[in-house]
Design an enzyme around this catalytic site. Structure first.
Site, PDB file in Angstrom:
ATOM      1  CD  GLU A 258       4.893   1.675   0.243  1.00 41.33           C
ATOM      2  OE1 GLU A 258       4.482   0.514   0.484  1.00 41.33           O
ATOM      3  OE2 GLU A 258       4.154   2.667   0.287  1.00 41.33           O
TER       4      GLU A 258
ATOM      5  CD  GLU B 197       0.748   0.153  -2.279  1.00 42.09           C
ATOM      6  OE1 GLU B 197      -0.211  -0.317  -1.625  1.00 42.09           O
ATOM      7  OE2 GLU B 197       1.908  -0.250  -2.156  1.00 42.09           O
TER       8      GLU B 197
HETATM    9  C1  FCB Z   1       1.766  -0.957   1.037  1.00 41.49           C
HETATM   10  C2  FCB Z   1       1.352   0.388   1.600  1.00 41.49           C
HETATM   11  C3  FCB Z   1       2.143   0.798   2.801  1.00 41.49           C
HETATM   12  C4  FCB Z   1       2.464  -0.358   3.713  1.00 41.49           C
HETATM   13  C5  FCB Z   1       3.032  -1.524   2.947  1.00 41.49           C
HETATM   14  C6  FCB Z   1       3.405  -2.711   3.783  1.00 41.49           C
HETATM   15  O1  FCB Z   1       0.707  -1.526   0.357  1.00 41.49           O
HETATM   16  O2  FCB Z   1       1.500   1.381   0.636  1.00 41.49           O
HETATM   17  O3  FCB Z   1       1.433   1.835   3.438  1.00 41.49           O
HETATM   18  O4  FCB Z   1       1.378  -0.676   4.475  1.00 41.49           O
HETATM   19  O5  FCB Z   1       2.136  -1.916   1.963  1.00 41.49           O
END
Ligand code: FCB
Length: 459
Positions: free
Chosen positions: A365, A181
């Site tokens: 994620e 990110e």
């Molecule tokens: C993302 C991050 C991860 C976690 C999630 C909820 O932005 O990559 O580390 O905190 O959000």
């Protein structure tokens, strides 16, 4: 109705028969990141990171929480890896703490390296696929003291780090992600100061982003040379922006939202140029770009990791930008984020259309926070079960629409240090009692395990 989940049905975690999720080659895994789980911040030669500094600064993190102990994973890693076995997942996404593996002079720290070698060795013994992120936000503080991501020298320091890790861990990693990110590192870290190192300047954000992307692109050939058999890629968070009305101004606002959240990263990676609209949104913030940089940033990749959480409804700010208009009556999570699975499907289909030569995608994620409690030894998390089922269905819909998606990692394996929100927000499928460090599988984890056992038993 924020957090009122009592009305939600508890859906069994069971996709329809024609879903790609039944395929054994569709990877289902769980994800974590070093600073959020490891703790042991002063052990075995680990140096301070920008998150140690930031979380120790009063007012920066909810309740003054820090990652000093976190889930104590540095000491409990063996039993934590058994949680992955209990879940029956195919893979694990983790990150390496840069400050653990290199000293301030750039020399390897053997004890830190050994930790990750043992961890990856055990994952391989378990037959799990390993997705390793080099940079999940825990920059060594001594590098931030020299300007961090604002100093072009970081590109070379990151290159040295990528070189060391890929030489040391060659053969133990299935997929390397350079960065997690970069939007958050650049915008939240240097643009609005909500994350470490806590600087707030628009020009800083675009320059930090340029150095992040350049560090990424420059590291790819290094990873390829040292560990040819692995996949190489990057992980981007993406956001869905929708228009509050059908007016041209509001539709433009939604477009600009997605330029700022998605195209700022994806255009340089896959088109070799920053989107022009970005500098309409933020006039005068163009970063310093040297000859050859954009070509390096657009280095071909083996995969793109996509992190998705929610959508943002926006309207025009009356000038050149957008403002959020929160929707009433929608389902939200403990973070206040709207549950909007269609956004994931629509973004995936859109990226596939916009970017020629997009590599295969992994959802690296996706997940949600809820205020989960252990009651009589059990943790019921019906909203998460419903959330996961609906987002997996969105991924399946994107696959059916022709997008090449190879896997999905739930965020997160366990409750952990949720950055500026500390320990209050619980994203895990495994519950952590921070007083005792006891782990308890939530109901969602049990259903994931059940589904995967059934999938594995077929064929
Ligand atoms: C993302 C991050 C991860 C976690 C999630 C909820 O932005 O990559 O580390 O905190 O959000």
């Amino acid at each position: 109705m924020a957090n009122d989940v009592s009305a939600l049905p508890v859906d069994p975690f069971s996709p329809p028969a024609d879903s790609a999720l039944w395929r054994k080659d569709f990877l289902l895994g769980a994800a974590t990141a070093a600073y959020q789980i490891e703790g042991a911040v002063n052990e075995d030669g680990r140096l301070p990171s920008i998150w140690d500094t930031f979380s120790a600064t009063p007012g920066k993190v909810l309740a003054g929480d820090t990652g000093a102990v976190a889930c104590d994973h540095y000491h409990r890693w063996e039993s934590d890896l058994d949680l992955l076995s209990a879940l029956n997942v195919d893979g694990y996404r983790l990150s390496i703490a840069w400050p653990r593996v290199m000293d301030a002079a750039g020399r390897p720290n053997q004890k830190g390296l050994d930790f990750y070698k043992r961890l990856l060795g055990r994952l391989k013994e378990k037959g799990l696929k390993t997705f390793v992120t080099l940079y999940h936000w825990d920059l060594p503080q001594h590098l931030e003291d020299r300007g961090g991501w604002l100093n072009r020298d970081i590109v070379y320091r990151f290159g040295d780090y990528a070189d060391l890790m890929s030489r040391e861990l060659a053969g133990q990693v299935d997929a390397w992600a350079t960065l997690n990110e970069p939007w958050c590192s650049a915008y939240l870290g240097y643009g609005n100061g909500h994350h470490a190192p806590g600087l707030a300047n628009g020009r800083f954000a675009t320059q930090a982003m340029h150095h992040l992307l350049l560090a990424h692109g420059s590291a790819i050939p290094v990873l390829r040379a040292n560990d040819p058999a692995s996949k190489k890629g990057i992980v981007a968070n993406v956001g869905r922006g929708t228009a509050n009305s059908d007016s041209e101004a509001d539709r433009r606002a939604a477009h600009l939202f997605e330029v700022q959240h998605n195209a700022w990263i994806l255009d340089p990676l896959f088109k070799g140029a920053y989107p022009e609209d970005l500098f309409e949104l933020w006039p005068g913030t163009d970063p310093l770009v040297l000859e050859g940089d954009m070509r390096k940033i657009a280095e071909p990749l083996d995969f793109l990791g996509i992190n998705y959480y929610f959508r943002t409804n926006v309207k025009s700010d009356g000038a050149h930008g957008f403002v959020e208009v929160p929707l009433a009556g929608v389902e939200r999570t403990q973070m206040g984020w709207e549950v909007y699975p269609d956004g994931l499907r629509d973004l995936l289909i859109g990226f596939n259309r916009t970017y020629a030569g997009l590599p295969p995608i992994y959802i690296t994620e996706n997940g949600m926070a809820s205020d989960d409690q252990v009651i009589d030894g059990r943790v019921d998390d019906p909203q998460r079960i419903s959330f996961l089922r609906r987002h997996l269905a969105a991924v399946d819909a994107a696959i059916k629409a022709g997008v090449d998606i190879r896997g999905y990692f739930v965020w997160s394996l366990m409750d952990n240090f949720e950055w500026a929100f500390g320990y209050e927000r619980r994203f895990g499928v495994v519950h952590i009692d921070y007083d005792t460090q006891k782990r308890t599988l939530k109901h969602s984890a049990e259903l994931i395990a059940k589904f995967l056992a059934e999938r594995n038993a077929r064929s």
